[in-house]
Design a protein around this motif. Structure first.
Motif, short mmCIF file in Angstrom:
data_model
loop_
_atom_site.label_atom_id
_atom_site.label_comp_id
_atom_site.label_asym_id
_atom_site.label_seq_id
_atom_site.Cartn_x
_atom_site.Cartn_y
_atom_site.Cartn_z
N ASN A 157 -26.05 -21.82 -37.72
CA ASN A 157 -26.03 -20.73 -36.75
C ASN A 157 -25.56 -21.19 -35.38
OD1 ASN A 157 -26.84 -18.80 -38.59
ND2 ASN A 157 -29.00 -19.11 -38.17
N LYS A 213 -21.83 -21.07 -35.57
CA LYS A 213 -21.37 -19.68 -35.61
C LYS A 213 -21.44 -19.04 -34.23
CE LYS A 213 -22.79 -18.74 -40.37
NZ LYS A 213 -23.70 -17.94 -41.21
N ALA A 214 -22.45 -19.40 -33.46
CA ALA A 214 -22.63 -18.82 -32.12
C ALA A 214 -21.51 -19.22 -31.17
CB ALA A 214 -23.98 -19.24 -31.55
#
Length: 76
Positions: free
Chosen positions: A45, A48-49
């Motif tokens: 994540n 992805k951020a």
């Protein structure tokens, strides 16, 4: 849960045991964690951020705009 039989030498065993102890985990927990980390099939994540975080980054078309045309390839 499945069991796995793994034959390793004494030096590798000592390294695994030391790493698990340093991490505060049992050898089994440490090995499970390493296997999970190495076999993940998605991006974390945190990665992805990052998508879209560089607003001033040029697109490929913009980077190549000033390079001109490719020349024709020669026939064989």
């Amino acid at each position: 849960m499945k069991q796995l039989l793994l034959e390793i030498d004494e030096i590798t065993e000592a390294k695994i045991n030391a790493a698990a102890k340093t991490a505060g985990l049992s050898t089994q927990q440490w090995l499970q964690q390493i296997i999970a980390e190495k076999t993940v099939t998605t991006w974390p994540n945190a990665i992805k951020a990052l998508a879209g975080s560089w607003q001033d980054l040029l697109l490929a078309e913009e980077l190549r705009a000033g390079e001109g045309q490719d020349i024709a390839r020669e026939d064989f």
